[in-house]
Scaffold this motif. Structure first.
Motif, PDB file in Angstrom:
ATOM      1  N   ILE A  21      42.200  63.989 -29.825  1.00 34.30           N
ATOM      2  CA  ILE A  21      41.228  62.930 -29.536  1.00 34.30           C
ATOM      3  C   ILE A  21      41.469  62.385 -28.140  1.00 34.30           C
ATOM      4  O   ILE A  21      40.552  62.284 -27.313  1.00 34.30           O
ATOM      5  N   VAL A  22      42.742  62.083 -27.849  1.00 30.52           N
ATOM      6  CA  VAL A  22      43.054  61.505 -26.541  1.00 30.52           C
ATOM      7  C   VAL A  22      42.748  62.519 -25.438  1.00 30.52           C
ATOM      8  O   VAL A  22      42.150  62.182 -24.409  1.00 30.52           O
ATOM      9  N   PHE A  23      43.108  63.762 -25.693  1.00 25.84           N
ATOM     10  CA  PHE A  23      42.904  64.805 -24.683  1.00 25.84           C
ATOM     11  C   PHE A  23      41.413  64.993 -24.376  1.00 25.84           C
ATOM     12  O   PHE A  23      40.983  64.979 -23.216  1.00 25.84           O
ATOM     13  N   LEU A  24      40.621  65.104 -25.445  1.00 25.23           N
ATOM     14  CA  LEU A  24      39.190  65.335 -25.243  1.00 25.23           C
ATOM     15  C   LEU A  24      38.530  64.130 -24.591  1.00 25.23           C
ATOM     16  O   LEU A  24      37.722  64.266 -23.662  1.00 25.23           O
ATOM     17  N   PHE A  25      38.891  62.967 -25.064  1.00 27.67           N
ATOM     18  CA  PHE A  25      38.301  61.757 -24.498  1.00 27.67           C
ATOM     19  C   PHE A  25      38.648  61.649 -23.019  1.00 27.67           C
ATOM     20  O   PHE A  25      37.799  61.380 -22.164  1.00 27.67           O
ATOM     21  N   ASP A  26      39.913  61.899 -22.717  1.00 31.98           N
ATOM     22  CA  ASP A  26      40.370  61.775 -21.335  1.00 31.98           C
ATOM     23  C   ASP A  26      39.683  62.798 -20.434  1.00 31.98           C
ATOM     24  O   ASP A  26      39.395  62.538 -19.274  1.00 31.98           O
ATOM     25  N   THR A  27      39.405  63.950 -20.993  1.00 32.89           N
ATOM     26  CA  THR A  27      38.793  65.009 -20.176  1.00 32.89           C
ATOM     27  C   THR A  27      37.306  64.753 -19.946  1.00 32.89           C
ATOM     28  O   THR A  27      36.804  64.934 -18.840  1.00 32.89           O
ATOM     29  N   PHE A  28      36.610  64.327 -20.981  1.00 31.19           N
ATOM     30  CA  PHE A  28      35.152  64.302 -20.883  1.00 31.19           C
ATOM     31  C   PHE A  28      34.545  62.932 -20.649  1.00 31.19           C
ATOM     32  O   PHE A  28      33.360  62.828 -20.403  1.00 31.19           O
ATOM     33  N   CYS A  29      35.341  61.877 -20.757  1.00 30.35           N
ATOM     34  CA  CYS A  29      34.731  60.571 -20.577  1.00 30.35           C
ATOM     35  C   CYS A  29      34.475  60.320 -19.093  1.00 30.35           C
ATOM     36  O   CYS A  29      35.051  60.967 -18.221  1.00 30.35           O
ATOM     37  N   GLY A  30      33.608  59.357 -18.840  1.00 29.71           N
ATOM     38  CA  GLY A  30      33.302  59.033 -17.451  1.00 29.71           C
ATOM     39  C   GLY A  30      34.464  58.326 -16.797  1.00 29.71           C
ATOM     40  O   GLY A  30      35.415  57.885 -17.456  1.00 29.71           O
ATOM     41  N   LYS A  31      34.374  58.212 -15.489  1.00 32.34           N
ATOM     42  CA  LYS A  31      35.476  57.617 -14.762  1.00 32.34           C
ATOM     43  C   LYS A  31      35.681  56.149 -15.150  1.00 32.34           C
ATOM     44  O   LYS A  31      36.799  55.653 -15.180  1.00 32.34           O
ATOM     45  N   ASN A  32      34.560  55.468 -15.480  1.00 30.50           N
ATOM     46  CA  ASN A  32      34.652  54.031 -15.732  1.00 30.50           C
ATOM     47  C   ASN A  32      35.254  53.707 -17.088  1.00 30.50           C
ATOM     48  O   ASN A  32      35.870  52.663 -17.255  1.00 30.50           O
ATOM     49  N   SER A  33      35.033  54.623 -18.026  1.00 35.93           N
ATOM     50  CA  SER A  33      35.513  54.305 -19.372  1.00 35.93           C
ATOM     51  C   SER A  33      36.901  54.867 -19.618  1.00 35.93           C
ATOM     52  O   SER A  33      37.393  54.858 -20.729  1.00 35.93           O
ATOM     53  N   ARG A  34      37.550  55.358 -18.558  1.00 30.97           N
ATOM     54  CA  ARG A  34      38.835  56.025 -18.750  1.00 30.97           C
ATOM     55  C   ARG A  34      39.923  55.047 -19.241  1.00 30.97           C
ATOM     56  O   ARG A  34      40.851  55.447 -19.936  1.00 30.97           O
ATOM     57  N   SER A  35      39.777  53.778 -18.886  1.00 29.20           N
ATOM     58  CA  SER A  35      40.805  52.832 -19.322  1.00 29.20           C
ATOM     59  C   SER A  35      40.783  52.616 -20.828  1.00 29.20           C
ATOM     60  O   SER A  35      41.704  52.040 -21.383  1.00 29.20           O
TER      61      SER A  35
END
Lengths: 491, 505
Positions: A21-35
């Protein structure tokens, strides 16, 4: 292949799921929602931790390479709890300049190491064991190097890398000797059988010495502890705390499993005496070196060296009480050590001070931090009514059960060492409460996650010992393990 | 229900005290909490005394009264077991009196009054807990609870070389408890079965009734436990923490420490080392008689050459506490009765001494007797109190010291062999030495010409100082005038111990 057997690995799957979950989210989320990775990781992992307490089944997978039982789930849940506290305490650091660029990677690395440790604990075949060991060690080196701009961090990572590889090599050398004695199998049970049948050969002694040395590096037992202080000092404090409790706790349990289930038949012939020597050296030298340290992280490194010696007392006891007390000791040690590291981190993040000299007069500016620190070091020193007292006494009680004079002497040496350790723990208390100098650290309000983490640790320190049902629960699962033949080889 | 047992309240009230203090902000609130709780402790201790005597008079001859058992760590059969006999009742009473007097004596403590009383309350919880339990695990836990607050109490609020003394005291006492722990573990694993069917027991009564500890183990465990508790009882050569610790501690802490904490040592030796390991006690007592004999004489001689008031009383404590252990080791009823009386007497008069020294030091800012004189003219109230404490210490009839020491020497003389005689005579000589150092101080400090003219402006005792000292003086005189009451309270308590010792010969 029956894919259903993957389902016996519930806790591993849970950690793997969080990792994905963390890996996929970190890879595909936008730059702004990375936090948002941080809360996501913590919430998901908290769910896994809670779920872990309900995994109490017994089972095996892959032809007995992997097993799980209530006691194994129990130690995994305890490690989960510790890792969760580490994650909570890490938030301000990960949000800072150093961490925020590679926020996701930190969590991914951490979950991979945790996954590796679980395999190590559950493995009953040395191939799976080595896979676990390596995936627990190598990502940790990357975590140690996480402070990209700090020279010490890199140095520590290289040191950790080399010792990790070196110790794995020694361990594997030892295992290859054992393999040579066996009839060509790497299953724990098969090896144990050939060891029990075979004679007490020089090859076996060498093999056991190598295996103990390999674990000795992981657990930083003296004389294999030389990497500890430098790595602890150089690594980011969050990683240090992870290294000192979770990595150590898992290795200790895996050590118990290997010694009892593979080499159990030659307990009194070979490794009992090796362990005595190791424990005495570890506790004493760890303590004596800790006295001179001024840097808090180096100080905690030597303190954790000596604490590892106390944990080993649970292994030489080689009985249900010893095992229970060892797991309980790890649990209490997680809370106490993370309490200390929580305070160190809070102060380091705000002001950058890590020396004991900077803690002088801390109670004037930050009374709550000094209060938490006092509780934590009292617990580490084994002062009642805090949990450390109970864990120490219970581990001593377990060790003296067999009634051999040698164990009494060993416990006496350990007890005398608690006095030495009390001395240096009191040095911290003295710096905070008694030193007349003006405080160095200014008054500040630490981040709410840090405070939350410290509250959990303080609650654990106060209540873990007083509420005896926790020990009762661990005893229950250890007894199940014993009836299933955990200690069968020891006779 | 656990709260129905009155003894549990001796731990609950300090807990309430801790919780109350945690919520307090102002000095008046802190004082209210402390005074209310210490009066409550005094009240239940008093009620316990009365009720205990009433039950004994009604013919209840059980070894321990008000017993209760609550399972704690089931796998190890660790229980919270409480129960008291006459000795513990008196010790609880003594602790309550001294906690009360100590609270009043530290009316104006600074800095950090709240933290001071937090640690003070934790210390008193340990002390009370120690005296109510009859289970060696919980007993040891409370013992350690009582020790550790000393570090901060001396380190933060002390005077002089406080950091050194605090560290020395803590490490030496904890060092003693390391030996003690090993001794207790050995006792547990050889204790024999428990009444509820478990293989081992921590309960003192059950261990004593089983009598299952083999002789060889007793020889190993007896020195461990006796030295472990003996360190706290200031036994030579483990007494060196005591002078430094007492000299640097703040007033209330010196009071509590000399008054109650050192009694933990004597009580523990008596209740655990002698009671549970009778064979070794019979055979090895001579070693410790030599050591405690040295304590008595050496402590008294050391007190003669000191010039600091607190050091004088600290060495005098070494001598008097040595007498407690000495009397216990005589292994007969009379001497043991004397030992208990000496514990009470020493607790009260040393607390009074330290309270007075604290009050004098607070005014003159020196404790050196060479720099003071004629204080009787300036502060007559404190002077008279000091004299009373001194007379109690050197054994003036009518005060507590006389009763205690006489009983001890009568009892000790019952052992008719040459070895015992020599040591008893040597110990008796310490009375003379005591008179020397007490009278020397009284003469120099109180009587004679005023040494320093600045002292003429000093004021006499304030109301809280008077309250604190009068409480103690009343108790000292009560023991001195009505010793039979004490005797009645404790007389049943020695029977099982003496029987155990006789059976072991």
């Amino acid at each position: 292949m029956n894919y259903a057997q993957f389902l016996t690995m519930q806790q591993e799957l849970g950690v793997l799921a969080v990792f994905l979950i963390v890996f996929l989210f970190d890879t595909f989320c936008g730059k702004n929602s990375r936090s948002a990775v941080t809360p996501l990781a913590i919430v998901c992992f908290a769910a896994v931790t809670i779920y872990g307490f309900f995994c109490t089944g017994t089972g095996e997978a892959f032809g007995g390479m992997y097993v799980t039982s209530p006691v194994i789930s129990c130690i995994k849940s305890i490690l989960n709890l510790g890792a969760l506290i580490v994650l909570i305490q890490a938030v301000p650091w990960i949000n800072s300049e150093e961490g925020s660029v590679r926020r996701g990677e930190f969590y991914e690395l951490l979950f991979v190491t945790l996954f590796g440790m679980y395999l190590m604990i559950s493995a009953r075949h040395f191939l799976l064991f080595i896979i676990g060991l390596e995936s627990a060690s190598l990502p940790l080196a990357a975590m140690v190097a996480f402070n990209k701009n700090k020279y010490e961090s890199h140095e520590a990572a290289v040191k950790y890398m080399f010792t990790a590889i070196f110790s794995s090599a020694i361990l594997m050398m030892g295992l290859s000797f054992v393999y040579a004695l066996s009839n060509g199998s790497l299953y724990f049970a098969d090896l144990a059988e050939s060891i029990a049948l075979g004679s007490n050969s020089v090859l076996l002694v060498t093999a056991i010495a190598f295996v103990i040395a390999g674990f000795g590096f992981k657990l930083s037992l003296v004389p294999f502890h030389l990497w500890t202080a430098d790595v602890y000092q150089g690594a980011p404090t969050t990683v240090t705390s992870y290294l000192s409790v979770i990595s150590k706790g898992s290795a200790a349990f895996a050590f118990l499993v290997v010694l009892a289930q593979v080499f159990g038949a030659v307990y009194s012939d070979i490794w009992e005496w090796m362990m005595y020597a190791l424990i005495i050296a570890t506790i004493t030298i760890g303590n004596l070196f800790a006295i001179r340290q001024r840097n808090m992280k180096r100080f905690m490194a030597f303190s954790s060296v000596s604490q590892a010696g106390y944990i080993m007392l649970g292994i030489v006891a080689a009985n249900v009480l010893g095992m229970t007390s060892m797991i309980f000791y790890i649990l209490v040690y997680i809370f106490s050590n993370l309490g200390v590291f929580g305070v160190i981190q809070a102060i380091e993040n705000k002001t950058g001070y890590v020396s004991m000299d900077d803690y002088r007069g801390l109670h004037k500016t930050n009374p709550w931090l000094s209060f938490a620190m006092t509780l934590a070091v009292f617990s580490l020193a084994g002062i009642p009514p805090f949990a450390g007292f109970f864990s120490k006494i219970l581990i001593f009680t377990g060790a003296t059960e067999s009634g051999s004079v040698a164990l009494y002497v060993l416990v006496l040496i350990a007890l005398i060492n608690t006095i030495i350790s009390l001395y240096y723990y009191l040095l911290v208390v003295k710096a905070m409460w008694i030193s007349p100098e003006e405080p160095v650290v200014p008054a500040f309000r630490s981040a709410c996650t840090e405070r939350f983490g410290l509250w959990i640790c303080c609650a654990g320190i106060i209540f873990l010992g007083l509420i005896s049902c926790i020990y009762g629960w661990i005893y229950g699962v250890s007894e199940i393990a014993a009836t299933e033949g955990f200690f069968a080889l020891l006779g | 229900m656990i709260l129905q047992n009155i003894l549990i309240w001796f731990v609950i009230i300090p807990l309430i005290m801790l919780a109350g203090l945690a919520l307090c902000k102002k000095m008046t609130q802190i004082r209210t909490v402390m005074v209310v709780c210490s009066v409550a402790l005094l009240a239940i201790a008093g009620w316990l005394c009365v009720d205990f005597l009433a039950q004994r008079a009604a013919g209840n001859t059980a070894e321990m009264l008000y017993t209760g058992n609550w399972m704690w760590y089931a796998p190890l059969n660790i229980k919270l077991s409480v129960g008291v006999d006459g000795i513990s009742v008196l010790m609880l009473m003594l602790s309550a009196v001294i906690v009360f007097a100590g609270t009043i004596a530290s009316w104006k403590i600074s800095p950090l009054p709240r933290n001071f009383f937090l640690w003070f309350a934790l210390l008193s919880m340990g002390v009370f807990g120690f005296f109510i339990t009859i289970d060696i695990f919980t007993m040891f836990m409370f013992y350690e609870v009582a020790l550790i607050p000393m570090y901060l109490l001396i380190g933060v609020w002390g005077t002089g070389r406080k950091e050194y003394s605090a560290m020395k005291l803590t490490l030496m006492l904890m060092g003693g408890s390391a030996f003690l722990m090993l001794g207790l573990l050995g006792i547990y694993w050889h204790s024999g079965p428990s009444a509820d069917g478990a293989a081992h027991t921590w309960n003192i009564l059950e261990i004593a009734h089983n009598g299952a500890i083999e002789k060889g183990w007793q020889y190993f465990l007896f020195p461990m436990t006796f030295v472990g508790f003996g360190v706290l009882g200031a036994m030579f050569p483990f007494h060196t923490w005591s002078p430094d610790g007492h000299a640097c501690a703040p007033t209330a802490v010196s009071m509590l420490h000399a008054g109650v904490l050192m009694k933990l040592g004597g009580y523990g030796c008596f209740r655990i080392a002698i009671y549970l390991l009778p064979q070794a006690a019979n055979d090895l007592a001579w070693i410790f008689i030599i050591l405690t004999g040295i304590s008595i004489v050496y402590g008294a001689f050391s007190a003669c050459v000191q010039t600091d008031l607190k050091y004088i009383n600290a060495y005098s404590s070494v001598s008097h506490c040595g007498m407690v252990l000495f009397a216990i080791l005589m292994l007969n009823t009379t001497a043991m009765t004397g030992a208990i009386m000496q514990m009470l007497s020493h607790g009260l008069m040393t607390a009074l001494f330290f309270a007075l020294i604290g009050m004098i030091y607070g005014r003159t800012h020196t404790r050196d007797i060479r720099k003071m004189g004629g204080l009787m003219q300036i502060m007559p109230y404190l002077g008279v109190c000091y004299m009373i404490a001194g007379f109690a210490s050197l054994g003036l009839p009518g005060l507590s010291g006389f009763v205690a020491e006489m009983t001890i020497f009568f009892g000790s003389f019952q052992n008719a062999d040459l070895f015992h005689r020599i040591f008893v005579i040597a110990a008796t000589c310490s009375i003379v030495i005591t008179a020397v150092y007490i009278l020397r101080v009284v003469g120099k400090l109180l009587l004679g010409p005023v040494f320093d003219d600045h002292h003429r402006q000093l004021t006499d005792a304030t109301w809280w100082e008077r309250l604190s000292t009068i409480t103690l003086i009343v108790c000292i005189a009560a023991i001195g005038c009505f010793p039979n009451w004490i005797n009645e309270t404790i007389q049943h308590s020695f029977l099982p111990i003496i029987e155990n010792l006789k059976a072991a010969i």
